[in-house]
Design a protein around this motif. Sequence first.
Motif, PDB file in Angstrom:
ATOM      1  N   LYS A 139       0.830  -1.216   0.000  1.00  0.00           N
ATOM      2  CA  LYS A 139       0.000   0.000   0.000  1.00  0.00           C
ATOM      3  C   LYS A 139       0.860   1.259   0.000  1.00  0.00           C
ATOM      4  O   LYS A 139       0.478   2.272  -0.583  1.00  0.00           O
ATOM      5  N   LYS A 140       2.019   1.197   0.639  1.00  0.00           N
ATOM      6  CA  LYS A 140       2.925   2.345   0.652  1.00  0.00           C
ATOM      7  C   LYS A 140       3.649   2.478  -0.693  1.00  0.00           C
ATOM      8  O   LYS A 140       3.834   3.586  -1.195  1.00  0.00           O
ATOM      9  N   ILE A 141       4.059   1.352  -1.264  1.00  0.00           N
ATOM     10  CA  ILE A 141       4.781   1.392  -2.535  1.00  0.00           C
ATOM     11  C   ILE A 141       3.906   1.972  -3.645  1.00  0.00           C
ATOM     12  O   ILE A 141       4.358   2.794  -4.437  1.00  0.00           O
ATOM     13  N   VAL A 142       2.647   1.560  -3.714  1.00  0.00           N
ATOM     14  CA  VAL A 142       1.775   2.001  -4.806  1.00  0.00           C
ATOM     15  C   VAL A 142       1.538   3.513  -4.782  1.00  0.00           C
ATOM     16  O   VAL A 142       1.209   4.113  -5.810  1.00  0.00           O
ATOM     17  N   LYS A 143       1.768   4.154  -3.644  1.00  0.00           N
ATOM     18  CA  LYS A 143       1.573   5.597  -3.522  1.00  0.00           C
ATOM     19  C   LYS A 143       2.796   6.406  -3.956  1.00  0.00           C
ATOM     20  O   LYS A 143       2.729   7.615  -4.094  1.00  0.00           O
ATOM     21  N   ILE A 144       3.923   5.728  -4.185  1.00  0.00           N
ATOM     22  CA  ILE A 144       5.158   6.425  -4.556  1.00  0.00           C
ATOM     23  C   ILE A 144       5.073   6.896  -6.009  1.00  0.00           C
ATOM     24  O   ILE A 144       4.661   6.152  -6.893  1.00  0.00           O
ATOM     25  N   ASN A 188      13.672   9.213 -17.216  1.00  0.00           N
ATOM     26  CA  ASN A 188      15.092   8.924 -17.357  1.00  0.00           C
ATOM     27  C   ASN A 188      15.533   7.993 -16.220  1.00  0.00           C
ATOM     28  O   ASN A 188      14.754   7.705 -15.313  1.00  0.00           O
ATOM     29  N   ILE A 189      16.779   7.548 -16.277  1.00  0.00           N
ATOM     30  CA  ILE A 189      17.304   6.633 -15.271  1.00  0.00           C
ATOM     31  C   ILE A 189      17.298   7.279 -13.893  1.00  0.00           C
ATOM     32  O   ILE A 189      17.027   6.632 -12.883  1.00  0.00           O
ATOM     33  N   SER A 190      17.557   8.561 -13.848  1.00  0.00           N
ATOM     34  CA  SER A 190      17.549   9.282 -12.571  1.00  0.00           C
ATOM     35  C   SER A 190      16.181   9.185 -11.893  1.00  0.00           C
ATOM     36  O   SER A 190      16.091   8.977 -10.677  1.00  0.00           O
ATOM     37  N   ALA A 191      15.113   9.332 -12.661  1.00  0.00           N
ATOM     38  CA  ALA A 191      13.757   9.235 -12.109  1.00  0.00           C
ATOM     39  C   ALA A 191      13.479   7.814 -11.615  1.00  0.00           C
ATOM     40  O   ALA A 191      12.864   7.629 -10.551  1.00  0.00           O
ATOM     41  N   ILE A 192      13.930   6.823 -12.374  1.00  0.00           N
ATOM     42  CA  ILE A 192      13.754   5.423 -11.960  1.00  0.00           C
ATOM     43  C   ILE A 192      14.509   5.183 -10.653  1.00  0.00           C
ATOM     44  O   ILE A 192      13.980   4.584  -9.710  1.00  0.00           O
ATOM     45  N   ASN A 193      15.757   5.670 -10.583  1.00  0.00           N
ATOM     46  CA  ASN A 193      16.561   5.506  -9.364  1.00  0.00           C
ATOM     47  C   ASN A 193      15.913   6.162  -8.155  1.00  0.00           C
ATOM     48  O   ASN A 193      15.930   5.619  -7.050  1.00  0.00           O
ATOM     49  N   LYS A 194      15.330   7.339  -8.361  1.00  0.00           N
ATOM     50  CA  LYS A 194      14.657   8.051  -7.266  1.00  0.00           C
ATOM     51  C   LYS A 194      13.496   7.212  -6.732  1.00  0.00           C
ATOM     52  O   LYS A 194      13.316   7.076  -5.518  1.00  0.00           O
ATOM     53  N   ILE A 208      13.122   3.924  -6.992  1.00  0.00           N
ATOM     54  CA  ILE A 208      13.674   2.736  -6.328  1.00  0.00           C
ATOM     55  C   ILE A 208      14.219   3.105  -4.949  1.00  0.00           C
ATOM     56  O   ILE A 208      14.007   2.365  -3.971  1.00  0.00           O
ATOM     57  N   ASP A 209      14.895   4.239  -4.836  1.00  0.00           N
ATOM     58  CA  ASP A 209      15.404   4.684  -3.528  1.00  0.00           C
ATOM     59  C   ASP A 209      14.269   4.894  -2.531  1.00  0.00           C
ATOM     60  O   ASP A 209      14.399   4.560  -1.350  1.00  0.00           O
ATOM     61  N   GLU A 210      13.152   5.448  -3.001  1.00  0.00           N
ATOM     62  CA  GLU A 210      11.988   5.630  -2.116  1.00  0.00           C
ATOM     63  C   GLU A 210      11.437   4.284  -1.657  1.00  0.00           C
ATOM     64  O   GLU A 210      11.060   4.124  -0.500  1.00  0.00           O
ATOM     65  N   GLN A 250      10.089   1.213   5.622  1.00  0.00           N
ATOM     66  CA  GLN A 250      10.302   0.261   6.707  1.00  0.00           C
ATOM     67  C   GLN A 250       9.724  -1.088   6.285  1.00  0.00           C
ATOM     68  O   GLN A 250       8.606  -1.167   5.787  1.00  0.00           O
ATOM     69  N   GLY A 251      10.520  -2.145   6.452  1.00  0.00           N
ATOM     70  CA  GLY A 251      10.081  -3.489   6.089  1.00  0.00           C
ATOM     71  C   GLY A 251      10.630  -3.982   4.766  1.00  0.00           C
ATOM     72  O   GLY A 251      10.535  -5.155   4.448  1.00  0.00           O
ATOM     73  N   VAL A 252      11.216  -3.079   3.975  1.00  0.00           N
ATOM     74  CA  VAL A 252      11.838  -3.488   2.713  1.00  0.00           C
ATOM     75  C   VAL A 252      13.270  -3.918   3.019  1.00  0.00           C
ATOM     76  O   VAL A 252      14.079  -3.130   3.510  1.00  0.00           O
ATOM     77  N   LEU A 253      13.566  -5.188   2.764  1.00  0.00           N
ATOM     78  CA  LEU A 253      14.905  -5.719   3.020  1.00  0.00           C
ATOM     79  C   LEU A 253      15.850  -5.474   1.857  1.00  0.00           C
ATOM     80  O   LEU A 253      16.999  -5.101   2.050  1.00  0.00           O
ATOM     81  N   SER A 254      15.356  -5.702   0.628  1.00  0.00           N
ATOM     82  CA  SER A 254      16.202  -5.506  -0.551  1.00  0.00           C
ATOM     83  C   SER A 254      15.341  -5.395  -1.789  1.00  0.00           C
ATOM     84  O   SER A 254      14.160  -5.751  -1.778  1.00  0.00           O
ATOM     85  N   THR A 255      15.960  -4.889  -2.854  1.00  0.00           N
ATOM     86  CA  THR A 255      15.283  -4.815  -4.144  1.00  0.00           C
ATOM     87  C   THR A 255      16.230  -5.316  -5.225  1.00  0.00           C
ATOM     88  O   THR A 255      17.447  -5.236  -5.092  1.00  0.00           O
ATOM     89  N   THR A 256      15.641  -5.835  -6.275  1.00  0.00           N
ATOM     90  CA  THR A 256      16.364  -6.188  -7.492  1.00  0.00           C
ATOM     91  C   THR A 256      15.582  -5.557  -8.634  1.00  0.00           C
ATOM     92  O   THR A 256      14.356  -5.693  -8.687  1.00  0.00           O
TER      93      THR A 256
END
Length: 140
Positions: free
Chosen positions: A82-87, A110-116, A118-120, A125-131
């Motif tokens: 629910k938190k991710i979908v709001k980003i 652009n890649i910068s927007a994608i990185n931003k 992903i960083d969010e 809290q609760g996110v251990l890792s991303t790929t």
Amino acid sequence: MVEIDQNDIKILEILRKNSRTSYTSIARELKISEAAARKRIERLIKAGIIKRFTIDYELDNEIRAIVMVKTAPQIPTPEISKKIVKISGVETVYETTGDYDILALVRGNNISAINKTIDEIRSLQGVLSTTSTIVLRVWF
């Protein structure tokens, strides 16, 4: 619970390909009346089977990415979803089985927007890792 028959399945397939398909076109393809097509669609909406009508789009310079998320068992996956979908930049979120608990489709200019984005996601809290993986081509 609403019973779904082959005509309902065909309607869903038609609308998935083009949500602007007219009742008349749907009725013609299913060989039913326009009123019957309209009633079936209204029933599917009321039952919550059709959740929304939307569009798929692709801009020339747009980048899409798939972000797979592992979560901590202490925080319920739906709470994190629910938190991710709001980003900003997140298009769709799926809860999945397997090595990853959540899959998010992300768009950016652009890649910068994608990185931003992903960083969010990573900062929640609760996110251990991303790929992540960049989408090269989309087929509809």
